[in-house]
Design an enzyme around this catalytic site. Structure first.
Site, mmCIF file in Angstrom:
data_model
loop_
_atom_site.group_PDB
_atom_site.id
_atom_site.type_symbol
_atom_site.label_atom_id
_atom_site.label_comp_id
_atom_site.label_asym_id
_atom_site.label_seq_id
_atom_site.Cartn_x
_atom_site.Cartn_y
_atom_site.Cartn_z
ATOM 1 N N LYS A 254 0.878 -1.279 -0.034
ATOM 2 C CA LYS A 254 0.199 -0.053 -0.113
ATOM 3 C C LYS A 254 0.935 0.840 0.111
ATOM 4 O O LYS A 254 2.134 1.278 0.520
ATOM 5 C CB LYS A 254 -0.849 -0.159 1.264
ATOM 6 C CG LYS A 254 -1.753 -1.307 1.397
ATOM 7 C CD LYS A 254 -2.529 -1.130 2.578
ATOM 8 C CE LYS A 254 -3.473 -2.330 2.832
ATOM 9 N NZ LYS A 254 -4.177 -2.252 4.268
ATOM 10 N N HIS A 255 0.201 2.311 -0.380
ATOM 11 C CA HIS A 255 1.048 3.488 -0.373
ATOM 12 C C HIS A 255 1.213 4.087 1.247
ATOM 13 O O HIS A 255 0.710 3.767 1.892
ATOM 14 C CB HIS A 255 0.174 4.547 -0.945
ATOM 15 C CG HIS A 255 -0.009 4.523 -2.665
ATOM 16 N ND1 HIS A 255 1.214 4.550 -3.396
ATOM 17 C CD2 HIS A 255 -0.946 4.322 -3.310
ATOM 18 C CE1 HIS A 255 0.784 4.234 -4.604
ATOM 19 N NE2 HIS A 255 -0.368 4.274 -4.652
#
Length: 621
Positions: A254-255
């Site tokens: 995920k970011h």
């Protein structure tokens, strides 16, 4: 001279890999099976914590603080009456600090621990028997956690087996009899002619005449397309598809919440970088063919407009339900950023581009720094553009926020600036686009509990996106000016990587949060650009050496999505929530089921790109 191996067998193997992953991972015995769930029903990346308050005269309040939350306020977890037990879920992604306060708010004790997913723990708070009154906090494991990284290990083993099969197939393709038969059936010359005729498709040469004999085709390396560029683009795209589909719900897919990097933060800048490389090669090729600059300018403007408009449609999914509503229409986005970046870099290159002779003699060395000195006005423009970013970022007066604020707001910076998420970058977007026309759920809103809308593809960050594409443009010029001088090309890629790495080290002070300008994907900080461009030069150098110099790898399966990048990106966004890319899972709180689903969906897009390649269908804007 060896012709690249045939692709069809390897692509099918990659497709089957996703299915194998699904069969194996979905069948793993999991201690957190739905039928065995406890009433509290833990979610993914959570553990169970029982707080045992053995104090007879203190009501306790337990607070928690994640190691990944920089300078954050601690958050209340649960209150526990005296001499009682209370239960609460706790985050298992990162290590946390638990702070236990007494009835009067004073801190009694604290402990630091990294909980495991679906584990069962006890925090025992008791008074020590000694002359001095002391309170102890001890963590006890009641039930061992589940190894949430085991599905990744099995998936890795499966793809290692698949890769071994691909290498065996490549060995077979080195056999001349098999290779000649396959290429006679596939007739790739027409495919190359179609691909190389499009703006934005990098080519080492003019179109190959369809009436050339097979011997001429296989003995003319200068007439072949640089497969390493499409492989690089396809690699970035496939990772992007995988992380956009969820990446198995692992935090490193995920970011990043704010500063720092995860796998998900790598791919978009690499895509921008290779776009810049393609611009240099394609414009030089078309100018060499006699195409006028005015005609090329029209194509650049049209392509940029199409990218922007398609992006607006893709990032506003309510288009399936009816006409787009302007009230909540998000304007920025990935394709919009690509369109704007492409426009600036392509026009800048067109102004100063000169056709580089295709038949340059590799035995005659080019003058030193020719790829830089010839285009010094472009460098002056880029320096001025970066100066604009620095001035706006650090000097613009943002109401209620300190000048030069680069933090996440919310509970970060000890809660001093809760509404200053992104500083000048957010202020400019709110001012010019409006709060309802930017991204409403930034990656900072979970960990830092931000409430302000912030768009990671906003206006100010586009400046550094242009810088990233321009560095990719420089890579393309190196390939042009030092064509077939493999050692010179790789040496310059290596030098550029070192230069960018040194700049990053200075800007960040080699730290995640303490530097002058931290690496930040949300802001597209200049240190983010220099760091990712450093990685990009190394990666491109490696792929170029393996694919185009030594030819020990054809680039499959990443080569195929790299040939149809826009179609694959748009398609994976539009059909994200439709079968067979997504289905109802038996256990939505299982990493293994999410990973299997995301790998199968990603493998399907690789297979689709291969079918399109075989059918010679290439969507070029």
């Amino acid at each position: 001279m060896m012709v690249g191996p045939g692709p069809w067998g390897r692509s099918m193997a990659s497709y089957l890999a996703g299915a194998l992953v699904g069969v194996l991972l979905s069948g793993l015995a999991q201690p957190h099976d739905v039928s065995k769930r406890e009433p509290w029903d833990l979610k993914i990346d959570q553990a169970l914590l029982q707080i045992n308050n053995e104090l007879l005269n203190e009501n306790l309040t337990v607070y928690w603080l994640s190691d990944y939350c920089f300078q954050c306020l601690s958050q209340e977890m649960i209150s526990v009456p005296m001499n009682s037990i209370a239960t609460s879920p706790v985050d298992s992604q990162h290590a946390v600090t638990l702070i236990v306060n007494g009835s009067n708010g004073e801190e009694l004790c604290r402990t630091h621990y990294h909980f495991g997913e679906f584990g069962n723990y006890s925090l025992v708070v008791r008074k020590l028997t000694s002359n001095i009154v002391q309170i102890s906090c001890n963590i006890i494991i009641n039930q061992n956690p589940f190894n949430s990284y085991l599905p990744i290990f099995f998936a890795f083993l499966i793809y290692v087996v698949i890769f071994s099969i691909l290498m065996l197939g490549q060995f077979c393709m080195n056999i001349e009899l098999i290779r000649n038969w396959l290429y006679k059936k596939m007739n790739p010359r027409e495919t190359d002619r179609l691909i190389n005729s499009e703006l934005g498709s990098p080519s080492r040469a003019d179109s190959i005449s369809s009436d050339l004999p097979a011997g001429v085709w296989s003995s003319a390396p200068s007439l072949q397309r640089l497969r390493s560029l499409d492989t690089f683009r396809g690699l970035a795209l496939i990772i992007m598809v995988f992380v956009n589909y969820g990446g198995g719900k692992y935090w490193f897919f995920k970011h990043q919440s704010w500063n720092g990097l995860t796998v998900a933060d790598l791919v978009f800048p690499w895509f921008v970088f290779i776009m810049g490389t393609s611009i240099s090669l394609s414009l030089s090729s078309m100018l060499r063919r006699g195409c006028s600059k005015w005609k090329l300018l029209g194509k650049i403007l049209w392509r940029s407009l199409l990218l922007f408009l398609i992006g607006v449609i893709v990032v506003n999914p309510n288009y399936c339900l009816g006409p787009l509503s302007w009230e909540n229409l998000r304007i920025p986005g990935v394709l919009q950023r690509l369109g704007c970046t492409y426009l600036v870099v392509a026009v800048l290159e067109l102004l100063f581009a000169k056709p580089v002779p295709e038949n340059s003699n590799p035995e005659i060395p080019c003058p030193a720094f020719q790829d830089i000195l010839t285009y010094w006005p472009q460098w002056l423009f880029m320096i001025a553009l970066e100066a604009v970013w620095l001035c706006l970022t650090f000097l613009l007066n943002v109401p209620g926020c300190p000048n030069g604020y680069l933090g996440p707001g919310g509970i970060g910076d000890f809660g001093k600036y809760p509404n200053c998420t992104g500083g000048a970058a957010a202020y400019i977007d709110h001012l010019l686009l409006g709060e309802k026309h930017i991204y409403q759920h930034p990656s900072s809103n979970v960990l830092y509990q931000t409430t302000v809308a912030f768009d990671p593809e906003g206006i100010l960050g586009t400046i550094n996106s242009v810088i990233m594409a321009f560095l990719g443009l420089q890579a393309g010029k190196i390939l042009l000016f030092y064509k077939d001088q493999h050692r010179q090309i790789m040496l310059r890629f290596c030098v550029w990587s070192v230069i960018m790495g040194v700049i990053s080290a200075v800007l960040t002070k080699c730290s995640k949060d303490q530097g002058f300008i931290p690496v930040n994907k949300n802001l597209w900080s200049i240190s983010y650009v220099t760091t990712l461009s450093s990685f990009a030069f190394v990666l491109l150098m490696s792929i170029y050496y393996i694919v185009d110099v030594k030819k020990v790898w054809s680039g499959s399966p990443f080569f195929f999505p790299g040939m149809n990048s826009i179609l694959i990106y748009v398609g994976h966004e539009i059909f994200e929530n439709y079968f067979p890319f997504k289905w109802k899972m038996q256990d939505a709180q299982s990493h293994s089921e999410h990973l299997a689903q995301n790998l199968i969906a990603t493998s399907l897009w690789v297979f689709i790109s291969y079918i399109l390649y075989r059918k010679r269908i290439f969507w070029k804007i």
